[in-house]
Design an enzyme around this catalytic site. Structure first.
Site, mmCIF file in Angstrom:
data_model
loop_
_atom_site.group_PDB
_atom_site.id
_atom_site.type_symbol
_atom_site.label_atom_id
_atom_site.label_comp_id
_atom_site.label_asym_id
_atom_site.label_seq_id
_atom_site.Cartn_x
_atom_site.Cartn_y
_atom_site.Cartn_z
ATOM 1 N N ARG A 157 0.813 -1.220 0.000
ATOM 2 C CA ARG A 157 0.000 0.000 0.000
ATOM 3 C C ARG A 157 0.843 1.266 0.000
ATOM 4 N NH1 ARG A 157 -5.513 -0.317 1.403
ATOM 5 N NH2 ARG A 157 -6.183 -2.467 1.199
ATOM 6 N N ARG A 202 -3.248 7.039 0.231
ATOM 7 C CA ARG A 202 -3.701 8.260 0.901
ATOM 8 C C ARG A 202 -2.731 8.929 1.859
ATOM 9 N NH1 ARG A 202 -8.760 5.230 2.887
ATOM 10 N NH2 ARG A 202 -7.042 3.751 2.949
ATOM 11 N N ARG A 234 -6.043 12.326 -6.872
ATOM 12 C CA ARG A 234 -7.269 11.598 -6.617
ATOM 13 C C ARG A 234 -8.476 12.530 -6.429
ATOM 14 N NH1 ARG A 234 -9.476 7.503 -3.094
ATOM 15 N NH2 ARG A 234 -11.667 7.962 -3.452
ATOM 16 N N ASP A 256 -6.964 -2.604 -7.237
ATOM 17 C CA ASP A 256 -7.434 -3.229 -6.007
ATOM 18 C C ASP A 256 -7.736 -4.697 -6.291
ATOM 19 O OD1 ASP A 256 -8.291 -2.497 -3.103
ATOM 20 O OD2 ASP A 256 -9.792 -3.909 -3.828
ATOM 21 N N TYR A 259 -15.139 -11.242 1.570
ATOM 22 C CA TYR A 259 -15.920 -10.016 1.355
ATOM 23 C C TYR A 259 -17.189 -10.300 0.552
ATOM 24 C CZ TYR A 259 -11.917 -7.209 2.920
ATOM 25 O OH TYR A 259 -10.904 -6.647 3.653
HETATM 26 O O1 CP3 Z 1 0.128 0.568 -3.369
HETATM 27 C C1 CP3 Z 1 -0.395 -0.570 -3.426
HETATM 28 O O2 CP3 Z 1 -0.185 -1.460 -2.581
HETATM 29 C C2 CP3 Z 1 -1.212 -0.937 -4.650
HETATM 30 C C3 CP3 Z 1 -2.613 -0.892 -4.569
HETATM 31 C C4 CP3 Z 1 -3.469 -1.751 -3.649
HETATM 32 C C5 CP3 Z 1 -4.694 -1.260 -3.128
HETATM 33 N N1 CP3 Z 1 -5.322 -2.288 -2.478
HETATM 34 C C6 CP3 Z 1 -5.189 0.111 -3.297
HETATM 35 C C7 CP3 Z 1 -6.273 0.595 -2.424
HETATM 36 C C8 CP3 Z 1 -3.346 -3.084 -3.243
HETATM 37 C C9 CP3 Z 1 -2.208 -4.067 -3.462
HETATM 38 C C10 CP3 Z 1 -4.543 -3.414 -2.510
HETATM 39 C C11 CP3 Z 1 -4.805 -4.752 -1.955
HETATM 40 C C12 CP3 Z 1 -6.010 -4.984 -1.137
HETATM 41 N N2 CP3 Z 1 -7.228 -4.401 -1.246
HETATM 42 C C13 CP3 Z 1 -6.085 -5.976 -0.121
HETATM 43 C C14 CP3 Z 1 -5.000 -6.942 0.273
HETATM 44 C C15 CP3 Z 1 -3.923 -6.314 1.081
HETATM 45 C C16 CP3 Z 1 -4.374 -5.735 2.386
HETATM 46 O O3 CP3 Z 1 -4.289 -4.516 2.515
HETATM 47 O O4 CP3 Z 1 -4.786 -6.492 3.278
HETATM 48 C C17 CP3 Z 1 -7.384 -5.927 0.420
HETATM 49 C C18 CP3 Z 1 -7.916 -6.782 1.537
HETATM 50 C C19 CP3 Z 1 -8.099 -4.936 -0.308
HETATM 51 C C20 CP3 Z 1 -9.521 -4.536 -0.133
HETATM 52 C C21 CP3 Z 1 -9.654 -3.116 0.236
HETATM 53 N N3 CP3 Z 1 -9.474 -2.075 -0.647
HETATM 54 C C22 CP3 Z 1 -10.002 -2.562 1.503
HETATM 55 C C23 CP3 Z 1 -10.299 -3.371 2.745
HETATM 56 C C24 CP3 Z 1 -10.002 -1.179 1.356
HETATM 57 C C25 CP3 Z 1 -10.391 -0.162 2.416
HETATM 58 C C26 CP3 Z 1 -9.407 -0.038 3.489
HETATM 59 C C27 CP3 Z 1 -8.312 0.912 3.114
HETATM 60 O O5 CP3 Z 1 -7.158 0.603 3.353
HETATM 61 O O6 CP3 Z 1 -8.667 1.977 2.616
HETATM 62 C C28 CP3 Z 1 -9.636 -0.878 0.005
HETATM 63 C C29 CP3 Z 1 -9.503 0.441 -0.623
HETATM 64 C C30 CP3 Z 1 -8.180 0.767 -1.250
HETATM 65 N N4 CP3 Z 1 -7.377 -0.073 -1.985
HETATM 66 C C31 CP3 Z 1 -7.554 2.044 -1.211
HETATM 67 C C32 CP3 Z 1 -6.359 1.944 -1.954
HETATM 68 C C33 CP3 Z 1 -5.379 3.053 -2.272
HETATM 69 C C34 CP3 Z 1 -8.115 3.267 -0.528
HETATM 70 C C35 CP3 Z 1 -9.195 3.850 -1.351
HETATM 71 C C36 CP3 Z 1 -9.176 5.339 -1.349
HETATM 72 O O7 CP3 Z 1 -8.144 5.940 -1.716
HETATM 73 O O8 CP3 Z 1 -10.221 5.870 -1.002
#
Ligand code: CP3
Length: 350
Positions: A32, A36, A45, A81, A157
């Site tokens: 990640r 943000r 964004r 994602d 999910y």
């Molecule tokens: O930089 C990176 O790592 C690349 C992008 C990436 C995202 N999500 C972007 C994202 C990757 C590799 C993921 C993986 C992901 N997504 C996982 C597995 C890894 C982990 O973190 O456990 C899971 C379970 C998800 C599902 C997911 N997506 C959740 C639970 C959430 C909300 C919680 C959070 O951290 O915000 C997201 C949203 C998400 N995925 C965001 C980003 C940048 C935030 C969205 C936003 O900017 O509003």
């Protein structure tokens, strides 16, 4: 300087560490890392939904590249994602900010109705982003990582309809309607294999499978529900000769089973004793991890000493990739991330 001559470029360092070949120091990137906590991400964004960002090739490429210069990361992970390929099956997933479904998957009929198509046709922008990134990174010799969510985590999910503390609906399905869950996992496994193959074809040099929620299971359930799925995915990606990293969150009780999947690298969180992981992995797998992301709020000195300790604990591994135990948080301080990657570079000078 003779030392500089021996320095590997970031792609060689990463690939060699994944395969367990000798390196000058551990490669470093962060889960990640594009997101943000970076003001420059928030700026790009602004006014756009997360899913729009994922399909906007120009902007997704721009934010994927940000962590190289802004925080010194030495690998780029595709901005996307784990739920993006699921959209291609015709499911309606929204982000608020985590994935939510108005219509959670609970029946055979819903699973039958999930489209089985080629991700290249359904989410072509993912592969366009990868191709563009590979082009952008070629001169800098920075490796490009692709990724997918593991079927169990996706199913968690999809069945629950959102995130959850204990995913009780999913666990109830495991005992009450195992056939429904089995067929859902089978569909998602097929999707994941096709999705990773297409990412590799589009230029991903390493791929990571995220099984964030598999750690909810005891070893016996994991062996039954998760291990065969990981094995199937590892077998298919192995064919392509691109290293596979398998990440579990909260999986210290599952290390032996995590290794049985046959991935090139096991990625672990901060609860795992890296010395133990390295010794169990032996010559079979490299290890990735494992700083607690909350510790990036510590002082630069503290981060340097934590990183040195992690590297020491992983020194018995055939290869070590420095990373966090989970992703950066929105509240992660940028200077903490910078200190983390600087600390990795300092290991090479030590
Ligand atoms: O930089 C990176 O790592 C690349 C992008 C990436 C995202 N999500 C972007 C994202 C990757 C590799 C993921 C993986 C992901 N997504 C996982 C597995 C890894 C982990 O973190 O456990 C899971 C379970 C998800 C599902 C997911 N997506 C959740 C639970 C959430 C909300 C919680 C959070 O951290 O915000 C997201 C949203 C998400 N995925 C965001 C980003 C940048 C935030 C969205 C936003 O900017 O509003």
């Amino acid at each position: 300087m003779s030392q500089a001559k021996n320095e590997l470029d970031p792609t060689e360092r990463m690939l060699r560490a994944c395969r367990g070949e000798s390196v000058d120091r551990p490669p470093v990137w962060l889960m990640r890392q594009a997101g943000r906590y970076l003001p420059e991400y928030r700026q790009i964004r602004e006014g756009t939904s997360f899913l729009e960002m994922c399909s906007d090739v120009d902007r997704a490429v721009a934010v994927s590249l940000q962590p190289i210069d802004l925080v010194g990361s030495e690998a780029v992970i595709l901005f996307s994602d784990i739920f993006v390929p699921v959209l291609g099956m015709g499911l309606e997933v929204e982000f608020a900010p985590g994935p939510t479904l108005a219509d959670p998957i609970r029946t055979h009929a819903q699973i039958e109705a999930m489209r089985q198509t080629d991700p290249r046709d359904e989410v072509p922008y993912v592969f366009e982003i990868l191709r563009r990134l590979r082009g952008e990174l070629a001169d800098r010799r920075i490796p490009l990582l692709g990724f997918a969510g593991a079927p169990f985590t996706l199913a968690a999910y999809l069945v629950e309809g959102s995130g959850s503390r204990d995913f009780a609906t999913l666990k109830t399905m495991m005992v009450r309607e195992p056939d429904v869950l089995r067929s859902l996992l089978a569909r998602l496994t097929k999707l994941t294999v096709a999705y990773l193959e297409a990412q590799i074809e589009a230029g991903a040099q390493v791929v990571q499978l995220f099984d964030t929620w598999a750690g909810l299971l005891d070893a016996e359930s994991y062996r039954e529900w998760v291990l065969p799925v990981h094995r199937e995915i590892a077998r298919s990606t192995r064919r392509e000769d691109v290293p596979l990293i398998l990440y579990l969150n909260n999986g210290s009780h599952l290390l032996e089973l995590q290794l049985e999947a046959g991935a090139d690298v096991i990625s672990v969180d901060w609860r795992v004793d890296l010395e133990r992981a390295a010794s169990l992995a032996g010559r079979e797998a490299s290890v990735q991890g494992n700083l607690d992301p909350c510790l990036l709020a510590a002082s630069r000195e503290e981060i340097f000493s934590r990183v040195a300790r992690i590297a020491e604990q992983a020194s018995g591994a055939r290869g070590h990739i420095l990373n966090l135990g989970h992703g950066c948080l929105p509240s992660t301080p940028v200077e903490g991330v910078r200190a983390f990657t600087d600390a990795a570079r300092a290991l090479g000078r030590g």
